[in-house]
Design a protein around this motif. Structure first.
Motif, PDB file in Angstrom:
ATOM      1  N   THR A   1       0.816  -1.224   0.028  1.00 31.27           N
ATOM      2  CA  THR A   1      -0.016  -0.078  -0.180  1.00 31.27           C
ATOM      3  C   THR A   1       0.856   1.160   0.228  1.00 31.27           C
ATOM      4  O   THR A   1       1.866   1.399   1.031  1.00 31.27           O
ATOM      5  CB  THR A   1      -0.911  -0.041   1.324  1.00 31.27           C
ATOM      6  N   PHE A   2       0.747   2.175  -0.952  1.00 28.11           N
ATOM      7  CA  PHE A   2       1.620   3.169  -1.027  1.00 28.11           C
ATOM      8  C   PHE A   2       1.479   4.135   0.105  1.00 28.11           C
ATOM      9  O   PHE A   2       0.579   4.446   0.584  1.00 28.11           O
ATOM     10  CB  PHE A   2       1.037   4.154  -2.435  1.00 28.11           C
ATOM     11  N   GLY A   3       2.795   4.269   0.972  1.00 28.51           N
ATOM     12  CA  GLY A   3       2.734   5.328   1.991  1.00 28.51           C
ATOM     13  C   GLY A   3       2.658   4.137   3.318  1.00 28.51           C
ATOM     14  O   GLY A   3       2.749   4.877   4.467  1.00 28.51           O
ATOM     15  N   GLU A   4       2.690   2.860   3.326  1.00 26.77           N
ATOM     16  CA  GLU A   4       2.806   2.233   4.158  1.00 26.77           C
ATOM     17  C   GLU A   4       4.338   1.666   4.531  1.00 26.77           C
ATOM     18  O   GLU A   4       4.708   0.819   3.365  1.00 26.77           O
ATOM     19  CB  GLU A   4       1.806   1.157   4.538  1.00 26.77           C
ATOM     20  N   PHE A   5       4.756   1.672   5.400  1.00 27.41           N
ATOM     21  CA  PHE A   5       6.047   0.875   5.793  1.00 27.41           C
ATOM     22  C   PHE A   5       5.969  -0.012   6.898  1.00 27.41           C
ATOM     23  O   PHE A   5       5.436   0.341   7.895  1.00 27.41           O
ATOM     24  CB  PHE A   5       7.290   1.991   5.807  1.00 27.41           C
ATOM     25  N   GLU A   6       7.019  -1.063   6.806  1.00 27.60           N
ATOM     26  CA  GLU A   6       7.334  -1.679   8.219  1.00 27.60           C
ATOM     27  C   GLU A   6       8.875  -1.902   8.191  1.00 27.60           C
ATOM     28  O   GLU A   6       9.497  -2.429   7.144  1.00 27.60           O
ATOM     29  CB  GLU A   6       6.606  -2.797   8.118  1.00 27.60           C
ATOM     30  N   CYS A   7       9.434  -1.949   9.230  1.00 26.20           N
ATOM     31  CA  CYS A   7      10.752  -2.379   9.506  1.00 26.20           C
ATOM     32  C   CYS A   7      10.978  -2.698  11.058  1.00 26.20           C
ATOM     33  O   CYS A   7      10.288  -2.602  11.826  1.00 26.20           O
ATOM     34  CB  CYS A   7      11.830  -1.408   9.159  1.00 26.20           C
ATOM     35  N   ASN A   8      12.051  -3.517  11.123  1.00 26.82           N
ATOM     36  CA  ASN A   8      12.358  -4.062  12.338  1.00 26.82           C
ATOM     37  C   ASN A   8      13.774  -3.321  13.070  1.00 26.82           C
ATOM     38  O   ASN A   8      14.711  -3.458  12.184  1.00 26.82           O
ATOM     39  CB  ASN A   8      12.689  -5.510  12.465  1.00 26.82           C
ATOM     40  N   LEU A   9      13.707  -2.479  14.118  1.00 25.89           N
ATOM     41  CA  LEU A   9      15.031  -2.078  14.514  1.00 25.89           C
ATOM     42  C   LEU A   9      15.248  -2.358  15.844  1.00 25.89           C
ATOM     43  O   LEU A   9      14.549  -2.953  16.932  1.00 25.89           O
ATOM     44  CB  LEU A   9      14.639  -0.596  14.632  1.00 25.89           C
ATOM     45  N   PRO A  10      16.483  -2.502  16.021  1.00 32.03           N
ATOM     46  CA  PRO A  10      17.227  -2.754  17.234  1.00 32.03           C
ATOM     47  C   PRO A  10      17.000  -2.052  18.477  1.00 32.03           C
ATOM     48  O   PRO A  10      16.839  -0.695  18.041  1.00 32.03           O
ATOM     49  CB  PRO A  10      18.661  -3.381  17.181  1.00 32.03           C
TER      50      PRO A  10
END
Length: 301
Positions: A100-109
């Motif tokens: 979906t344009f404009g949706e992000f997910e990431c994993n950060l320590p």
């Protein structure tokens, strides 16, 4: 530095472009929070931000991201000090870059980060490079309409984060309108800024280069009056510079040149130059400046 979790939604101060990080997270890591390798899921949702066009276009409306197609690319990055931890780009025209344009997910320590988000216009051939919270820019010919923000983010546990930030339009626009008709021999218009640049510090919203640049437009219409627009980053919020307008033939020979000194530009504002471009001789040197930035700035040459 602010800690952001599901119950602590932080908003940046002033801005034009609002990024809403909406929705709860469906899962999180079960690692011991004391584990230095533990990570938290971070989801950034950009699809519902609005754009207030009061200052830039003199209107009172706001638009959703999905309606404001001038934003064709969104860059998201996290930095730990000077180290890039995560970076990605979504292109509206390429649905392989997003679900979906404009949706992000990431994993950060667990750690302390600076988040950088940039929304910008995009066309094939554009090259935009983001290298740190203080350095980004267009290495292709022209700058585009650009919004940006930076924000401190602290990850203290594996609890998912819900992040909100507001982007501000950080670019100035120059609008050139001729009062005389373009001849058939004129196939290109080259605009040269004596200052400003195509590189920016995302944290300050100011140009990192102040040497100016040139950009060439090819009119797409039949012979008639000229109406072109270009963008530049400024070294200060308001900056005065010389604008050179050149009419070129198909072989890039200069047919007409108009030099307009002391042109006032301002971030998040449009300055319009109006006058004769395709008439031999110099301009009259008489300038009228409207200083109501909200309605744009008009200079007659």
């Amino acid at each position: 530095m602010k800690t952001i979790n599901l119950r602590n939604v932080i908003f940046a101060s002033v801005g034009i472009l609002a990024l809403a990080a909406a929705g709860l997270f469906t899962s999180c890591y079960k690692d011991d929070p004391a584990d230095p390798n533990a990570k938290a899921l971070v989801k950034i949702h950009v699809s519902d931000f609005t754009i207030s066009q009061d200052a830039f276009y003199g209107t009172k409306s706001a638009e959703d991201l999905n309606d404001y197609t001038n934003v064709g690319a969104i860059d998201l990055a996290f930095y730990e000090g000077t180290t890039e931890v995560y970076k990605t780009t979504q292109l509206r025209s390429d649905n392989s870059t997003y679900t979906t344009f404009g949706e992000f997910e990431c994993n950060l320590p667990i750690g302390n980060y600076t988040m950088v988000v940039i929304g910008r216009g995009y066309s094939n051939g554009d090259v935009f490079v983001l290298t740190s919270p203080t350095a980004a820019g267009y290495t292709s010919e022209r700058a585009r309409e650009t919004f940006c923000a930076t924000q401190d983010v602290t990850v203290t546990s594996t609890t998912p984060l819900d992040l909100n930030v507001i982007l501000s339009r950080v670019i100035a626009k120059l609008h050139i309108v001729s009062t005389d008709n373009r001849s058939a021999s004129v196939t290109k218009i080259r605009t040269t800024y004596s200052a400003g640049g195509k590189s920016i510090n995302p944290t300050t919203g100011l140009a990192t280069v102040n040497t100016g640049f040139s950009v060439t437009n090819t009119p797409s219409t039949a012979v008639q009056t000229l109406d072109v627009g270009n963008y530049t980053f400024l070294a200060t919020d308001e900056q005065t510079m010389t604008i050179t307008i050149e009419a070129l033939d198909a072989s890039d020979n200069v047919l007409f040149t108009k030099v307009v000194p002391n042109v006032p530009l301002k971030r998040n504002r449009i300055t319009t130059l109006t006058g004769q471009v395709f008439t031999a001789g110099t301009s009259s040197g008489s300038f009228q400046v409207e200083t109501d930035w909200l309605e744009g700035n008009t200079v007659e040459f």
